[in-house]
Scaffold this active site. Structure first.
Site, PDB file in Angstrom:
ATOM      1  CG  ASP A 279       3.456 -25.507  17.210  1.00 44.15           C
ATOM      2  OD1 ASP A 279       3.629 -25.039  16.065  1.00 44.15           O
ATOM      3  OD2 ASP A 279       3.519 -24.814  18.236  1.00 44.15           O
TER       4      ASP A 279
ATOM      5  CG  HIS B  20       6.479 -27.425  20.679  1.00 41.10           C
ATOM      6  ND1 HIS B  20       5.430 -28.186  21.159  1.00 41.10           N
ATOM      7  CD2 HIS B  20       5.927 -26.282  20.241  1.00 41.10           C
ATOM      8  CE1 HIS B  20       4.299 -27.518  21.015  1.00 41.10           C
ATOM      9  NE2 HIS B  20       4.578 -26.356  20.467  1.00 41.10           N
TER      10      HIS B  20
END
Length: 1011
Positions: A175, A426
């Site tokens: 991701d 993230h």
């Protein structure tokens, strides 16, 4: 969906009986437990997984245990309960999980029976861990040291819980919004065999599919000899989502598989036909008889049985076609590691990639380069927290148990270590979480700081022999410290976490007056109180300046006393702003001369006096008018050319013996101080931006440097603070770029530095946090320092980037750019050694005599070093942390790359008598994450288009002397013996303290100054 209150999923007794009776190979996990494939068929590896963001739309706590809502899925606790139940139903089912921040928390809630069941699933290879870090870290805005720390935390949880059968074989970065080369290098050095990527630029991916390069070897370093930093890389076909029509989660709307022929909802034949078409299309883009399909997505498997029942049917129906219709497709439950093993068995020759996967775009005008700079205050707080965590780790290691249990309470590095690990997620340090989640990240860091502050107080009490309650002034960057502003006498302790001595200009907000500063030996130190003009959003009290030094891995204590103004004080002055009277405005020291245009107040020239280099440089601030598409992720300016904030700022000059500064006010919301200290070889630019005024869709603020250097479209940025990558405007090294966004498409992550060069001179700008940067025309470089946006970029956050300060207005942010002008051949020594000092700056703490709990007898120690000698300049102490009662985690790195001058040579270091408080009795070298012995690592071997790889696997440890090659990091578990027993500490500390006679003389000096 139900939300149980028990410690884990309820397992029916008959299933437990079946589980006990099943004849399964409970082997060593990993590759040995992989399912069989059909070599003469197309094997479709179905990977059941869930992607659990460690904070994004909801906080970490909310995601773990809060009841899921349709618009806000989550409840990871329920997901893991559900998955375990479903795995026990069918022994062929497999599942892949990645985020240890959640799994470790779930594990702590389980009883012995459930833990045994999960351990069996791991042994059987049916529950497999990929990545294994505390989080799936961002790759653009993270510093390599913090990446290593968070991976170490997660992988060692797995090692301690499951042993070697729990070790992940592959990295699972599905991701993050682009991928760094340094990340590949770090994973390879951790022992991973491969990495799976989800998000790759849409143009790059389309080309790769066409030329069959969706899988290849990634070479993560130009300095480390292959295959040390080589990592096999697989690009997933559908990011990490299921193929269209095959999503059977409660969050999806695809119909379930119905096998009952003759009913109105029968769809088995259609499902099989659609699946075979998708499989054939996917196989046409890959090179082997194996393809991978991800079955899961964000917070999927809350009702795992629903997912698995449909996958069971799909596997049975498709495989039945082999007999019924001669299909050559075989479908199986698998894992990323098992898929990778089949690629390796194919024995093909693979292409090698040597650049990175930045920037990332998922559409022609949607480049995910805004998050390089989003939430600059959080990015700075994260970098400061990394600095503080290393200080905390070091002092815990040096003082031992006394740091955890001492006169000031219970100290613990764990909470800050975990909070910092979470920040690497993230959607955390990237600045792409919602505001309430961002606030929670900051709260967790703050709690961690509190635990470490107690630890530091205990540790420094042990090391100094004095039990002083320390005061930590967190507002020094905005000139706030109640103790220094109110106390007439106080002590300043400067701790240096580097392996080299540092000199540091201490700046403390004080009340008006004169001050006397004494060094650890009682000698007066030159100091002065400077008054400043008000040019930004922060009020400036007078500041006391004095130059401090600190020994390697140690501290010095300085005494500060306020003196009444009766007569001039030796070594102490008070200075105020001056207006320039000359035609050219100049600040200078023995190394640098900096000139400003006297009419505009803009920087115009930098001279390196040592190397006789002069460069015309114009630096000022601009802003991009944001378009509707700009958001937390995406940078999409409305026009190509930014607008200047001002070309004629209001200026004030400050010149004293200890500092020379030009204060520039570009607007009510943008100002800067250009600063030089004596002896300093770089120029310091301290910028303050905000609150940014809003109109239209927002503003994105940059600092730009324009020169006459002929750079031919080239510029250079660091990769996660380590190796340097060449960038070329409107160009990608491994595929032909069709330019769609001339500005955003040329932005790259700048974690610590960016530079331009003409082959003779090099202009380098170092940052104090991650930012986005570029060179959009020859001789120019720019860095984005702040963003404020009215719109959302439609990437899932559903919230504009509208940070506010304490007054609920826009956020005011302050930061620094450090500028170096060097000859190109010698520039690396300057920027690498300076970058080390920026990341691991000295920790300044305070105490007063009234805050003392006493001492153990004798005179306290005012200076200390944990090293008998400095480390060589090329060597950095990356990690020194407690690993057990008599064991430490030690990482040493060579911080220069091949070809960066004389400091690029290999360095040999003898560790036997390096440390002053302990002796190393045994060293065990490990992988980078310290979860397995290095000499036992056996990675998959690959055949490459570049030819055979020379493998050097000599990790012998004949003595404590180690050699570091350029860019090499070596990790050790060090068994230690304290050089003195804890009872003898105080005696040893006093033995090296200044003599009583010396301090009597010092006190007399102060009394004379007060007369």
């Amino acid at each position: 969906m139900t939300h149980g209150s028990g410690p884990g999923p309820h397992i029916p007794s008959f299933i437990l009986l079946i589980l006990l009776l099943m004849v399964l190979k409970a082997g060593a996990g990993g590759y040995e437990t992989c399912p069989s494939v059909h070599p003469d068929m197309l094997n479709v590896h179905l990977v059941a997984h869930t992607h659990n963001d460690v904070g994004w739309l909801k906080t970490v706590d909310q995601y773990f245990c809060q009841v899921s809502l349709p618009l806000f899925p989550g409840n990871v606790r329920n997901i893991l309960n559900s998955v375990v139940r479903a795995l026990l139903v069918n022994p062929t089912r497999r599942f892949t999980y990645a985020e240890m921040a959640f799994f470790s928390r779930w594990w702590k809630l389980q009883n012995k029976e459930m833990r045994k069941i999960v351990q069996d699933l791991v042994h059987q290879g049916r529950l497999e861990f990929a990545n294994g870090g505390w989080v799936m870290n961002d790759e653009a805005t993270t510093h390599y040291g913090a990446i290593v720390d968070q991976m170490t935390l997660g992988l060692n949880f797995l090692e301690n819980t499951f042993g070697k059968v729990g070790r992940p074989h592959v990295a699972w970065q599905i991701d993050p919004f682009g991928h760094s080369r340094e990340q590949a290098s770090l994973f390879a050095q951790m022992g991973f065999d491969g990495i799976f990527l989800g998000r790759v630029d849409y143009q790059d991916k389309n080309i790769r599919k066409r030329i069959h390069q969706m899988e290849q070897m990634w070479r993560g370093s130009d300095s480390l000899p292959p295959p040390t930093a080589d990592l096999f890389t697989c690009i997933l076909p559908n990011v990490y989502e299921p193929p269209r029509g095959f999503c059977w989660d409660i969050l999806c709307s695809d119909p379930t598989v119905v096998e009952e022929n003759g009913t109105s909802v029968y769809n088995a034949d259609m499902v099989v036909a659609q699946f075979l078409r998708i499989a054939a299309d996917q196989a046409s883009h890959y090179r082997t008889r194996n393809i991978i399909m991800t079955m899961g997505s964000d917070f999927h498997f809350g009702e795992a049985e629903r997912w698995f029942k449909n996958l069971d049917k799909l596997i049975q129906l498709v495989n039945a076609q082999q007999q019924a219709k001669g299909s050559r497709v075989h479908v199986l439950y698998s894992t990323p590691a098992c898929y990778l093993q089949e690629l390796n068995k194919a024995n093909l020759t693979w292409w090698v990639k040597q650049d990175d996967f930045f920037p990332y775009a998922d559409a022609p005008h949607e480049f995910w380069t805004g998050y390089f700079s989003s939430r600059p205050a959080l990015k700075r707080y994260e970098r400061l927290s990394y600095n503080f965590l290393q200080v905390c780790n070091q002092l815990e290691a040096l003082a031992g148990h006394a740091a955890n249990a001492g006169p000031f309470g219970s100290g613990n590095s764990g909470p800050l270590r975990e909070a910092m690990a979470v920040l690497q997620h993230h959607d955390a340090v990237s600045g792409t979480a919602r505001q309430l989640v961002t606030d929670d990240y900051a709260r967790q860091l703050s709690k961690g700081w509190g635990h470490c502050e107690v630890l530091l107080s205990n540790a420094l009490a042990r090391l100094s022999g004095a039990k002083h309650k320390l005061t930590f002034c967190h507002g020094l960057n905005v000139s706030v410290c109640p103790l220094s502003q109110g106390a007439a006498h106080f002590q300043v302790l400067v701790y240096n976490p580097l392996g080299h001595q540092v000199n540091w200009m201490v700046r403390l907000p004080v009340s008006e007056g004169h001050f006397v500063v004494l060094d650890p030996n009682g000698q007066a130190v030159q100091s002065e109180v400077v008054k400043y003009p008000v040019v930004d959003c922060v009020k400036h009290p007078p500041e006391l300046l004095f130059r401090a030094s600190a020994p390697p891995l140690g501290f010095n204590s300085y005494s500060v006393t306020k003196a009444p103004v009766k007569k001039p004080q030796p070594g102490s002055t008070t200075s105020s702003p001056q207006e320039s009277q000359s035609s050219v405005l100049v600040i200078e020291n023995e190394h640098i001369r900096v000139a400003f245009d006297n009419h505009t107040g803009i920087l115009k020239e930098i001279e390196n006096r040592d190397q006789k280099l002069v460069l015309r440089v114009q630096q000022t601030f601009f802003w991009y008018n944001a378009s509707r598409k700009s958001g937390a992720y995406v940078f999409a300016p409305e026009q190509l050319n930014p607008l200047p904030i001002s070309f004629s700022p209001e200026i004030h000059l400050v010149k004293t013996a200890l500092v020379q500064e030009v204060h520039q006010k570009f607007s009510d919301w943008c100002s800067q101080v250009v600063r030089l200290y004596p002896g300093q070889r770089h120029l310091e630019l301290e910028w303050t931006v905000g609150p940014i005024p809003l109109d239209d869709f927002g503003k994105e603020i940059i600092s730009r440097f324009d020169t006459e250097l002929k750079t031919h479209g080239l510029f250079y940025t660091d990769s996660n603070g380590r190796e340097i990558l060449e960038r070329r405007r409107d160009y990608r090294p491994t595929w032909n770029l069709k330019r769609t966004e001339p500005v955003a498409g040329n932005y790259y992550p700048v974690n610590s530095r960016i530079y331009i060069t003409d082959g003779n001179m090099q202009l380098t700008v170092l940052t104090d946090r991650s930012q986005g940067g570029s060179s959009l025309r020859d001789g120019s470089l720019e860095l984005m320092v702040h963003r404020r946006l009215n719109s959302d970029d439609q990437k899932g956050l559903d919230e504009p980037l509208m940070e506010t300060g304490p007054d609920k207005q826009g956020l005011c942010v302050r930061g620094k750019h450090l500028v170096l002008l060097d000859g190109t051949q010698t520039a690396a020594a300057g920027h690498r050694l300076l970058a080390e000092k920026v990341v691991l700056a000295p920790q300044v703490v305070f105490y007063t005599s009234g805050d003392s709990l006493g001492r153990s007898g004798g005179i306290p120690r005012r200076k200390f070093s944990a090293l008998h000698q400095e480390l060589p300049p090329a060597v950095r102490l990356l990690t020194l942390a407690l690993w057990g009662p008599r064991k430490l985690l030690l990482r040493l790195e060579h911080q220069f790359a091949v070809g960066e001058g004389s400091l690029s040579s290999p360095v040999t270091l003898d560790l036997r008598d390096l440390f002053s408080t302990f002796t190393i009795t045994h060293l065990q070298e490990t992988t980078l994450a310290a979860n397995q012995p290095r000499d036992r690592v056996s990675r998959l071997q690959w055949t490459l288009k570049t030819g055979p790889v020379l493998r050097t696997l000599n990790f012998s440890m004949d003595s404590a002397a180690i050699t570091l090659q350029p860019m090499e990091i070596r990790t050790f578990l060090a068994s230690i013996k304290w050089k003195r027993s804890p009872r003898a500490w105080d005696t040893a500390l006093r033995a090296r303290a200044p003599s009583p006679k010396g301090w009597v003389n010092s006190c007399l000096s102060i009394l004379l100054l007060l007369l």
